[in-house]
Design a protein around this motif. Structure first.
Motif, PDB file in Angstrom:
ATOM      1  N   VAL A 559      -3.298  -7.846 -12.320  1.00  0.00           N
ATOM      2  CA  VAL A 559      -3.389  -6.555 -11.639  1.00  0.00           C
ATOM      3  C   VAL A 559      -3.910  -5.558 -12.658  1.00  0.00           C
ATOM      4  CG1 VAL A 559      -2.159  -4.860 -10.306  1.00  0.00           C
ATOM      5  CG2 VAL A 559      -1.431  -7.223 -10.256  1.00  0.00           C
ATOM      6  N   LEU A 560      -5.097  -5.014 -12.394  1.00  0.00           N
ATOM      7  CA  LEU A 560      -5.742  -4.130 -13.363  1.00  0.00           C
ATOM      8  C   LEU A 560      -5.832  -2.726 -12.800  1.00  0.00           C
ATOM      9  CD1 LEU A 560      -8.598  -6.540 -14.297  1.00  0.00           C
ATOM     10  CD2 LEU A 560      -7.044  -5.585 -15.942  1.00  0.00           C
ATOM     11  N   LEU A1034      -0.599  -6.561   2.241  1.00  0.00           N
ATOM     12  CA  LEU A1034      -0.388  -7.967   1.890  1.00  0.00           C
ATOM     13  C   LEU A1034      -1.646  -8.507   1.220  1.00  0.00           C
ATOM     14  CD1 LEU A1034       1.216  -9.199   5.224  1.00  0.00           C
ATOM     15  CD2 LEU A1034       2.392  -8.617   3.110  1.00  0.00           C
ATOM     16  N   TYR A1035      -1.434  -9.474   0.342  1.00  0.00           N
ATOM     17  CA  TYR A1035      -2.569 -10.120  -0.338  1.00  0.00           C
ATOM     18  C   TYR A1035      -2.559 -11.611  -0.028  1.00  0.00           C
ATOM     19  CZ  TYR A1035      -3.098  -5.930  -3.206  1.00  0.00           C
ATOM     20  OH  TYR A1035      -3.316  -4.655  -3.644  1.00  0.00           O
ATOM     21  N   PRO A1036      -3.342 -12.072   0.947  1.00  0.00           N
ATOM     22  CA  PRO A1036      -3.496 -13.519   1.118  1.00  0.00           C
ATOM     23  C   PRO A1036      -4.309 -14.097  -0.042  1.00  0.00           C
ATOM     24  CG  PRO A1036      -4.071 -12.347   3.122  1.00  0.00           C
ATOM     25  CD  PRO A1036      -3.968 -11.333   2.043  1.00  0.00           C
ATOM     26  N   GLU A1090       6.296  -5.481  -3.783  1.00  0.00           N
ATOM     27  CA  GLU A1090       7.438  -4.748  -3.235  1.00  0.00           C
ATOM     28  C   GLU A1090       7.448  -3.322  -3.739  1.00  0.00           C
ATOM     29  OE1 GLU A1090      11.058  -6.799  -3.796  1.00  0.00           O
ATOM     30  OE2 GLU A1090      10.639  -8.141  -2.136  1.00  0.00           O
ATOM     31  N   LYS A1091       7.748  -2.389  -2.852  1.00  0.00           N
ATOM     32  CA  LYS A1091       7.595  -0.977  -3.196  1.00  0.00           C
ATOM     33  C   LYS A1091       8.481  -0.517  -4.353  1.00  0.00           C
ATOM     34  CE  LYS A1091       4.393   1.104  -0.777  1.00  0.00           C
ATOM     35  NZ  LYS A1091       3.564  -0.081  -0.747  1.00  0.00           N
ATOM     36  N   TRP A1096       6.239  -8.944  -7.443  1.00  0.00           N
ATOM     37  CA  TRP A1096       5.376  -9.644  -6.488  1.00  0.00           C
ATOM     38  C   TRP A1096       6.177 -10.761  -5.845  1.00  0.00           C
ATOM     39  CZ3 TRP A1096       0.209  -8.672  -5.294  1.00  0.00           C
ATOM     40  CH2 TRP A1096      -0.354  -7.597  -5.993  1.00  0.00           C
ATOM     41  N   GLU A1097       6.225 -10.740  -4.515  1.00  0.00           N
ATOM     42  CA  GLU A1097       7.002 -11.747  -3.789  1.00  0.00           C
ATOM     43  C   GLU A1097       6.074 -12.524  -2.864  1.00  0.00           C
ATOM     44  OE1 GLU A1097      10.178 -12.355  -4.208  1.00  0.00           O
ATOM     45  OE2 GLU A1097      10.468 -10.701  -5.621  1.00  0.00           O
ATOM     46  N   THR A1098       6.305 -13.827  -2.761  1.00  0.00           N
ATOM     47  CA  THR A1098       5.558 -14.636  -1.796  1.00  0.00           C
ATOM     48  C   THR A1098       6.248 -14.524  -0.446  1.00  0.00           C
ATOM     49  OG1 THR A1098       4.997 -16.153  -3.563  1.00  0.00           O
ATOM     50  CG2 THR A1098       4.619 -16.914  -1.328  1.00  0.00           C
TER      51      THR A1098
END
Length: 1442
Positions: A559-560, A1034-1036, A1090-1091, A1096-1098
Motif C-alpha cells: 500500500v503506497l 473492497l479489493y478483489p 478495516e476502518k 487488512w482482513e480477508t
C-alpha cells in the motif's frame, strides 16, 4: 495532445546486482580502526567500532554496492558493539535484539546515491587485495559500455576513472551481423586486481588491464590524492575474439585463484542441445582455462574439462588455498581443477557420461537452477536457491586435493537476485521480489550465547515483517521473534569429523531494504482516514495505491501513499496563529531519561497575544496563572540549562522561567538606544535561535545579539559580538548549531584536530551524561550571500564561503583554497557578470538551519531556504587535503601573519556537498515570514525536519539519506511542533492556515524509509491482479499459492486415460508415481481495509478449480435488460492450464456483492460459463460486457441470468489488455501491437478503426486524454513506450487504417499497468483544459511514474532546456541521456517516431545546478529561471495524485 512529459515518481527498489568492496576506505583504515575501539580516526572511519574484546571477530568491513535498474547506491555497514559486561550485559537499549559475536545490531547507511541514464547490466568490484588500496566499481551497460568509478574524498562521491565503449560504426564488426542479444555485457574481475574481463555481444571478450600502483590515467597533476590509498584503475584494454579460440555459446566465465598470471576459465557449450534431445545429445558443456598474458596479448589454453551436463549455467572460482572452479548445474555440482575433479548429484535427474566413476548423491532432493552463490569462508559456499532456501556446500579437502563435496540445507529466506558476503561477519541477500536483507552470520560456536529464544515459530529468515518498524516500537524482549534466530546445528551422519566449520552456522537478520517490486498490477482506492469533504490537492491525499508486488512466498500487497496524512487525535479552532512551541520542564530532582520525557507546556503565539497550555493528561489553558509574556506575540520558546528553565523570546525582550515562575526578564530597548539615532524607538527581534545555554537574536535592522547563559545561576546576560557590529553588513539569516556527542563532529575537521583528539576522557565523574561534550557554532548568512561559521561565544571565524545562495555543489572554506587568489579573480569577474547580477541580486537566504541527527557516524546537515522557496541541503564531510603549508607560502606577506595564528583552529578540513532533495513546490517567501524549518528528533520513531508553508513537506532522515514526503491533506500549514505526552506518544501539533490546531500522530503501519511511505501486507502467495470496488471499499485480488501434489494426480488431469493405463502397467515407473509436483492453486480473495485499525482482513475467498488459473478480475457495470437497471458485478476470467496436448478452455464468472452487513456470504455467484479460449481480459462498455476469450473479442448483453453475444471481433493471437472510453475499444495483442475499435449500437457491430502495422509485444495499453484529443499509449517487452493517434484525414494513415506515432520513449523498465487519473488544473492558468488525464504506471523494477500531457508552449520551452542539459551537466558514468531514451527495437524493423516526450529524469538536473548556471541556461533558451521552475511545479502539482 501532441506533447507529453515522462516523470518518475518512485524510483526502482528491486535490487538486481549487489557486491561488496572497500570503496570509501581501504582495509587498513578499517582494521586499525577496529582494534583501537576509540572513535577518533579521521572521519570516524567508515569501518566498524568493535568492542576491544572482540577485535578478531569483526574484521575490516567493506562497503555494500547495490544496483536497482538504473539506480546505483553505496552503503556502509555500521555495527553496534555490544556493551561491556560490567555495564549489565542485557541492557534493552540496543537497536536489535540478540547480541551476537559481540555485535548488538547493525544497519546500512547510505554513502552516495546516483540515478544513471542507463540500466546497469552487470557490476564487478576491481580489487587488488592490498591493505592500503581502495577498490573501484566497474559497471557494464548495453550494448557494450563499461565505466569504472572510484570514490573521491574531495567531493565525497563517486567519480569516473575510465570509460570504455565498443559501440558505433567502427565496432560494428564485433556483432557479426547479429542485431539482438539475449543479455547485455557481463563483467568480472581478477581476484588480485590485475585485470577485468567483460563479455560483450556474446562472443567478444574485452580484457581491461589495471594500471600499476602509482600510475594513473589522470596524470600526475593530482597532488591532492595521497598515492597510498588510490583506487584500482584501468590503464588499457584489448579484445579477444572467442570464436578464434573455438569457444562458442559462452554461458559463464570467471577468473581463478592460485596462478601467477590471471587465468580465465570459460564455461561454454560445444554444440547446443535442448530438453527434447537429451536422450541422444547430453553432456555438451565444457570448461577451458586460458592464461591471460596482457603484455604479449596472448592467451594459451592451459587446461580444459569436457563432458559437463548441458544444464550447467554458472561457474564459481574456489578461494585459496584450494583454488579451482565449481561448475553449478541444475541437477549437479562439479569441482574441477588442473589436477583433480569430483561431482555431487543433487537429485534423480543428474546423469553422468558413460564410463565415468560413480557419482556422490545428496540425501535430499533439490534443484539448483537459477541459484545465487557467495563464499562465506574459504571452503563453505552458500547458495540461495530459486525457492529461497539457503544451502551450504562444503568443499572437503586435504592439502590441495579436493576429496568430496558436501551439501546441506540451512534456513530459508527471501528469493534472491544476488547475494554477496560483506567482510567476515555479514552477507547481503539482494532481491527483486522481496525485501533485501543484511544478515549477520557466525561460523562455529558464537562467542556470546544468544539469549533464550523459546519461540521456534519459523525457521525462516524472513524480511516480510517490516521489522525495522517494529524495532522502533517494541521492547527488546519481543525482538527475538522478529528476527527469528535459532541455533542451527547440522548433524551429518556420514562424515562427523570433516565438517566442523559448517556444523554450526547461525544467522540473525540485522537490516532490510524495503522493496515494492515487481509491480504486476495496482488499483487506486480510498485511505482509511480519508476526508470526504476535501477538495483540490487535499482531495488527492484521500487515495492510496494498492499494488500486487513480490512473488511466491515473498508475495505481498504493498500500500503506497505519496503524501502523508497523519492520524488525527483531536482538533480545535484557533484563528490567526503565528507559531507553536512545546517545552519541557524538569525540576532539578527529575530522574526521567531525556528520550522519554513528556512535554510540560504548549505555547501558542497569536497575532497580538500568547496562550500557554499545560500538556498533562489533557490540554488546559493556564495563560492567566503563569509568568509568561502573554500581552503580545512570541518569537520563539525553548529550554535552557538542561531543561531546567524555559526561555521565551518576544519582540522587545525575553523571559527566563522556572516552570511557571519568572526568574529573569531582559529588555532589548536599552542597548539599542546608543546605537540607533532615534533613541526612543525600541528595536525589535526578528528571529531567534536557541542552543543551550546560548540564544542568538536577529534584530529587525539586520544585526545580531547573543544571550549567554550561566549554568550555575541559570541567568542570561547580553553580549553583542564586537567582531560583527563593526562590519556593518546586513545579516539575512542566522542560526546556532549545537555539536554534541562523545566527540563533537566538527572538531575532527579542525586544522589542529590531531592535538585535540584523544582527550575525550570524561573528567566529570558525577554522572549525568559526562561523556558528552558540546561545541556551539553560529552560522550567519549576509545579504551579500556570504556564509560564515563562528565559534560561540568567542565569535572567532572558523569557516567562510562566498555566495552560499547560488547552491554550488561543493562548499569549501575560502581560506583553505588560498586567500589572495580568490579576491583577485573576483575583481576581474565583476564586469562580466553585471548583466546577470540584476536577476540574481534579489535572491537571498531567508532561513538557515544546521543539525546532526542521531547515530554514531552521522554527519551534520546544513539547510538554507531561499526567498523563492528553494531548499538548499548540504551534508558536511571531512576532507584532509595536503598539508596547508604549501598554500601558506602563496599568501601575501602582510596577511600571512594573521592567518598563521588563525588557521590552526579553522575548520579547514570541513567541506559540504550538495544533496538533492525532491521538493518540487515553490513559493515566494517574504523576508519577514515566520521560520518554516522545524527540526524533530522523534515523531513516531523517525527524525528529520518539517518544512511548513503552502505545500508543507516532511524530510525524514533514514540511514543518512533524505526521504521527502509531502503533506497535502490540510493545505498550507502555518506552524508545526512535536508533542510527547500521555495521550499522544511522540506525536505532532500543527496549525493550518484555515485556523485549526490539530494534534496528530504518524500512521504507525507505514514504513517511511522508502521513496513513498509503504505498508506491506504479506500474502504468502503470488498476487496477480487487484481491482477496487468503491461502494464497499473492497479489493478483489487474484492470488496463487504453490501446492505440492502427487505426480500421478497431476498426470491424470494432464493426459489421456489410455496413457495412464500404460503407465500403471509399467512396473519400472512405479516409484516415479510416488513423486510430487508443485502446482499453483488460484483463488480470488476479497480484502477489506478495516476502518478503525487499518488492518487488512480477508472477507471472502473464491477458490478456482484445479489447474484453473484466474487471469483477470474486474468490477463491471452491466445494464440488466429485464429490470432495465444497472448492476455492479465482479467479473473473473480464467483459463485451464493442461499442457500442450489439451485444447485451451476458460470460464467467465460473474459475482454480485450483497448489500447487507451481517450476511454470511459477501459475494454470490450469479453466472458461470465455459468458453473456448482463455479469458484474458474483461471490461464493461456502455452496459455490455466485453470478453476477450482466446483470439476472439465478444460483446455480450446481460439479462440478469444469461450473457448473450451480440457482436464479435477476431483478434490476431491473444489479447493482453483491454481499455474502453465511451464507445471506443483499445486492445493490445501479445505479439501484434494495438488495435483500435469502435462499437455502434444501431448495427450492433464492433468495427476496426485502425491498427498499428508493426509487430510489438504489448505489456499494457491505455487511453491518454487531453481535452478533446484521444491518444493511445502502449508499453512493450523491450521496455519502450509509444503514443499513437488516429487521424483518418492524414495521407500517411492509409485512409485511416493505420495508427500514426505521436511520440516514443525508452523507459528502461517493463511497464505492466497504466492507470488513467484526472490532473488538477494549475492555479495560475484558469484557461487550462480541465478534461486532462495523466497515466500513472507501475513497472517490474518497483518504480512508479507518470505520463502527463503538456501544452505546446511548455513543451517547447522544456525541450530546449533538455537539449541544453544533455551537454551542460556531467552525467555519472559518462552516459548519454539521449541515447538511453532512444526507442530500442532490439533488431526488429522500426520507423523512428517524433520526439515529443520531455524527460523529467533529465530536467531535474536543472535544479541541482548552481544559480549562475541556471540563469545562464535560461537566458540561452530565451526564458527565465522563474518561468522554468514554475513549469516544473505546475506539472508536479498536476500529477500529485496520492
Amino acid at each position: 495532445m501532441s506533447y507529453a512529459a515522462y516523470k518518475m515518481m518512485h524510483w526502482p527498489t528491486g535490487i538486481d546486482h549487489c557486491a561488496a568492496g572497500f570503496i570509501t576506505h581501504c582495509p587498513s583504515d578499517a582494521a586499525a580502526f577496529c582494534s583501537a575501539a576509540a572513535a577518533s580516526g579521521p572521519e570516524g572511519d567508515v569501518g566498524l567500532v568493535a568492542a576491544a574484546r572482540h577485535p578478531k571477530r569483526l574484521g575490516p568491513t567493506p562497503n555494500l554496492v547495490v544496483a536497482a535498474a538504473n539506480v546505483l547506491e553505496v552503503y556502509a555497514v555500521r555495527a553496534d558493539a555490544a556493551a561491556a559486561d560490567g555495564a549489565g550485559g542485557a541492557q534493552p537499549s540496543s537497536s536489535s535484539g540478540a547480541v551476537f559475536d559481540g555485535i548488538s545490531g547493525a544497519r546500512l547507511e547510505l554513502v552516495c546515491h546516483y540515478r544513471l541514464h542507463g540500466n546497469i547490466e552487470s557490476m564487478a568490484i576491481l580489487s587488488d587485495g592490498a591493505e592500503n588500496r581502495r577498490d573501484s566499481i566497474a559497471l557494464a551497460f548495453r550494448d557494450a559500455k563499461i565505466t569504472c568509478l572510484e570514490f573521491d574524498d574531495a567531493i565525497h562521491g563517486l567519480r569516473t576513472s575510465s570509460m570504455h565503449c565498443f559501440e558505433g560504426p567502427e565496432w560494428q564488426h564485433l556483432k557479426r551481423g547479429r542485431e539482438s542479444f539475449a543479455w547485455g555485457p557481463v563483467i568480472k574481475s581478477d581476484p588480485l586486481g590485475r585485470c577485468g574481463a567483460a563479455l560483450v555481444y556474446g562472443l567478444q571478450m574485452i580484457i581491461l588491464k589495471s594500471a600499476q600502483v602509482g600510475q594513473s590515467l589522470v596524470g600526475e597533476d593530482e597532488p591532492t590524492r595521497a598515492l597510498s590509498s588510490a583506487a584500482v584503475r584501468i590503464e588499457s584494454s584489448y579484445l579477444i575474439d572467442l570464436r578464434a579460440l573455438d569457444t562458442n555459446h559462452v554461458k559463464d566465465f570467471t577468473f581463478v585463484h592460485g596462478y601467477i598470471e590471471p587465468v580465465l576459465v570459460i564455461l561454454h557449450e560445444r554444440e547446443p542441445t535442448w530438453a527434447g534431445r537429451i536422450s541422444s545429445k547430453h553432456h555438451t558443456c565444457m570448461i577451458s582455462a586460458f592464461s591471460i598474458s596482457m603484455t604479449l596479448k596472448q592467451h594459451p589454453m592451459i587446461w580444459s574439462a569436457a563432458n559437463i551436463p548441458h544444464d550447467a549455467y554458472q561457474i564459481l572460482s574456489v578461494p585459496p588455498p584450494i583454488s579451482g572452479v565449481l561448475v553449478i548445474c541444475a541437477n549437479s555440482i562439479h569441482y574441477h581443477s588442473q589436477s583433480t575433479s569430483c561431482s555431487l548429484a543433487l537429485n534423480n535427474f543428474a546423469s553422468q557420461p558413460d564410463g565415468s566413476p560413480e557419482i556422490h548423491k545428496v540425501n535430499f532432493h533439490v534443484e539448483l537452477d537459477a541459484a545465487k552463490a557467495t563464499w562465506l569462508s574459504n571452503d563453505i559456499v552458500m547458495f540461495s536457491a530459486k525457492t529461497g532456501e539457503m544451502l551450504l556446500l562444503t568443499v572437503v579437502y586435504d592439502g590441495r586435493t579436493v576429496q568430496k563435496l558436501d551439501l546441506m540445507k540451512s534456513k530459508a529466506s527471501v528469493i534472491s537476485s544476488g547475494v554477496t558476503t560483506i567482510g567476515s561477519s555479514f552477507f547481503f541477500l539482494g532481491s527483486r521480489v522481496g525485501d533485501s536483507l543484511l544478515v549477520q552470520f557466525s561460523c562455529g560456536v558464537p562467542t556470546s550465547v544468544i539469549p533464550d529464544i523459546a519461540d521456534e515459530r519459523s525457521a525462516d529468515i524472513e524480511g516480510d515483517l517490516p521489522f525495522s518498524k517494529r524495532l522502533k516500537r517494541v521492547p527488546s524482549d519481543i525482538l527475538q521473534d522478529v528476527t527469528s534466530v535459532e541455533e542451527l546445528s547440522f548433524q551429518n551422519n556420514m562424515l562427523p569429523n570433516s565438517l566442523e566449520s559448517a556444523q554450526k552456522i547461525s544467522y540473525v537478520v540485522r537490516d532490510a531494504l524495503v522493496n515494492v517490486g515487481p509491480l504486476k498490477d495496482f488499483s487506486y482506492g480510498l485511505r482509511v482516514n480519508a476526508d470526504p469533504n476535501a477538495t483540490g490537492n487535499a482531495k488527492q491525499s484521500n487515495y492510496e495505491l494498492v499494488c500486487c508486488s513480490g512473488h511466491g512466498k515473498n508475495g505481498a500487497l504493498s500500500v503506497l501513499q505519496q503524501s502523508i496524512r497523519p492520524d488525527l487525535i483531536t482538533e480545535v479552532e484557533l484563528p490567526s496563529c503565528r507559531g507553536i512551541w512545546t517545552v519541557y520542564y524538569k525540576s532539578s530532582r527529575g530522574h526521567t531519561t531525556e528520550d522519554n520525557e513528556y512535554h510540560a507546556y504548549l505555547i501558542i503565539s497569536l497575532e497580538s497575544r500568547t496562550m500557554v497550555l499545560e500538556t498533562g493528561d489533557d490540554l488546559g489553558e493556564v495563560t492567566e496563572t503563569v509568568d509568561y509574556y502573554v500581552q503580545g506575540a512570541t518569537i520563539t520558546a525553548g529550554n535552557l540549562f538542561g531543561r531546567r528553565r524555559v526561555i521565551q523570546v518576544y519582540a522587545t525582550g525575553a523571559r527566563v522561567l522556572d516552570g511557571s515562575f519568572m526568574t529573569q526578564e531582559l529588555n532589548f530597548t536599552a542597548l539599542s538606544s546608543e546605537s540607533s539615532s532615534s533613541g526612543s524607538e525600541p528595536l525589535g527581534v526578528a528571529s531567534a535561535s536557541i542552543a543551550d545555554p546560548y540564544v542568538l537574536l536577529k534584530m529587525v535592522d539586520g544585526t545580531i545579539q547573543l544571550l549567554v547563559g550561566d549554568h550555575s545561576t541559570c541567568a542570561l546576560s547580553i553580549n553583542a559580538p564586537s567582531t560583527l557590529t563593526s562590519r556593518g553588513e546586513r545579516i539575512s539569516a542566522c542560526t546556532l548549531y549545537h555539536d554534541r556527542g562523545p566527540e563533537p563532529w566538527l572538531r575532527k575537521t579542525r586544522g589542529d584536530a590531531w592535538l585535540s583528539s584523544g582527550v575525550t576522557v570524561a573528567v566529570d565523574v558525577s554522572g549525568s551524561s559526562s561523556q558528552d561534550q558540546s561545541d556551539i557554532y553560529c552560522i550567519i548568512c549576509y545579504e551579500s550571500g556570504k556564509l560564515e561559521i563562528f565559534e560561540v561565544p568567542s565569535f572567532r571565524q572558523v569557516f567562510s564561503v562566498g555566495s552560499f545562495f547560488s547552491g554550488e555543489s561543493l562548499l569549501v572554506d575560502a581560506f583553505a583554497q588560498g586567500f589572495t587568489e580568490d579576491s583577485a579573480e573576483g575583481r576581474q569577474d565583476e564586469t562580466k557578470v553585471s548583466l546577470k547580477k540584476e536577476v540574481a541580486n534579489n535572491i537571498r537566504i531567508v532561513e538557515l538551519a544546521m543539525h546532526r541527527w542521531s547515530g554514531q557516524f552521522s554527519r551534520p546537515f546544513l539547510f538554507g531556504l531561499l526567498n523563492d522557496g528553494t531548499l538548499l541541503c548540504y551534508q558536511a564531510y571531512c576532507y584532509e587535503g595536503l598539508e596547508s603549508n604549501i598554500k601558506g607560502t602563496s599568501l601575501s606577506p602582510d596577511g600571512s601573519v594573521d592567518l598563521g595564528n588563525a588557521s590552526d583552529s579553522r575548520l579547514k578540513n570541513l567541506r559540504f556537498h550538495r544533496v538533492s532533495v525532491d521538493i518540487t513546490s515553490r513559493e515566494d517567501i517574504s523576508s519577514l515570514a515566520r521560520p518554516r524549518i522545524t527540526i524533530f528528533n522523534n515523531v513516531g520513531g523517525y527524525e528529520g525536519l518539517f518544512l511548513s508553508g503552502t505545500r508543507p513537506v516532511w524530510v525524514m532522515v533514514c540511514r543518512q539519506r533524505f526521504r521527502v514526503h509531502p503533506q497535502l491533506c490540510d493545505g498550507p500549514i502555518e506552524a508545526f511542533t512535536v508533542l510527547h505526552n500521555v495521550n499522544c506518544s511522540h506525536g505532532l501539533i500543527y496549525v493550518t492556515s484555515q485556523g485549526f490546531l490539530k494534534i496528530c500522530q504518524l500512521p504507525s503501519a507505514y514504513n517511511y524509509d522508502n521513496y513513498w511511505p509503504v505498508q506491506k501486507i504479506p500474502l504468502h502467495g503470488t498476487p496477480h491482479q487487484v481491482t477496487y470496488y468503491a461502494e464497499q471499499s473492497l479489493y478483489p485480488l487474484i492470488v496463487s499459492v504453490p501446492v505440492v501434489r502427487p505426480l500421478n494426480q497431476v498426470l491424470s488431469i494432464m493426459a489421456d486415460q489410455e496413457m495412464i493405463h500404460h503407465m500403471d502397467n509399467d512396473a519400472s515407473s512405479a516409484d516415479d508415481l510416488q513423486k510430487t509436483y508443485t502446482v499453483e492453486e488460484f483463488e480470488v480473495r476479497v480484502l477489506e481495509l478495516e476502518k478503525p485499525g487499518g488492518r487488512w482482513e480477508t472477507r471472502s475467498t473464491i477458490p478456482m478449480q484445479s489447474f484453473e488459473n484466474a487471469l483477470t478480475v474486474r468490477i463491471v457495470t452491466l445494464h440488466n435488460t429485464t429490470t432495465k437497471e444497472n448492476e455492479t458485478l465482479m467479473a473473473i476470467g480464467t483459463a485451464y492450464v493442461q499442457g500442450e496436448d489439451v485444447a485451451a478452455r476458460g470460464r467467465v464468472l460473474l459475482f454480485s456483492f450483497t448489500k447487507s452487513e451481517n450476511s454470511q456470504n459477501l459475494v454470490t455467484e450469479v453466472y458461470s460459463k465455459e468458453s473456448k479460449g482463455a479469458v484474458s481480459a474483461v471490461a464493461s462498455l456502455q452496459g455490455h460486457l466485453v470478453i476477450a476469450s482466446g483470439p476472439k473479442i465478444t460483446l455480450n448483453k446481460w439479462n440478469g441470468s444469461e450473457l448473450t453475444a451480440v457482436a464479435f471481433y477476431d483478434a490476431p493471437l491473444h489479447v493482453v489488455s483491454l481499455n474502453i472510453v465511451k464507445n471506443f475499444v483499445l486492445f493490445g495483442d501479445i505479439h501484434k501491437s494495438v488495435y483500435f475499435l469502435s462499437w455502434k449500437e444501431q448495427g450492433s457491430q464492433l468495427t476496426l478503426l485502425a491498427k498499428d502495422f508493426g509487430s510489438l509485444d504489448c505489456f499494457a495499453t491505455e487511453f491518454l486524454i487531453d481535452g478533446s484529443t484521444l491518444s493511445l499509449v502502449v508499453s512493450d517487452s523491450d521496455k519502450n513506450l509509444q503514443i499513437f493517434y488516429y487521424a483518418p484525414k492524414m495521407v500517411e494513415s492509409w485512409k485511416g487504417q493505420k495508427l500514426l506515432s505521436r511520440a516514443e520513449l525508452h523507459v528502461g523498465a517493463h511497464m505492466t499497468k497504466f492507470l488513467r487519473l484526472q490532473m488538477l488544473p494549475a492555479q495560475g492558468l484558469a484557461s487550462e483544459k480541465t478534461n486532462r488525464f495523466a497515466l500513472l504506471f507501475g513497472t517490474l523494477d518497483g518504480s512508479i511514474g507518470c505520463i502527463a500531457p503538456v501544452d505546446e508552449l511548455t513543451f517547447r520551452r522544456l525541450q530546449s532546456l533538455q537539449r541544453k542539459l544533455v551537454d551542460a551537466v556531467s552525467h555519472v558514468c559518462g552516459l548519454n541521456p539521449r541515447s538511453f531514451r532512444q526507442f530500442k527495437s532490439n533488431g526488429k524493423a522500426h520507423r523512428p517516431g517524433p520526439d515529443n516526450i520531455i524527460d523529467f529524469e533529465l530536467l531535474t538536473y536543472y535544479e541541482i545546478l548552481s544559480l549562475e548556471e541556471q540563469l545562464d541556461m535560461a537566458q540561452q533558451i530565451g526564458t527565465t529561471r522563474a518561468q522554468i521552475l514554475s513549469n516544473f511545479s505546475d506539472i508536479s502539482l498536476g500529477t500529485s495524485f496520492l
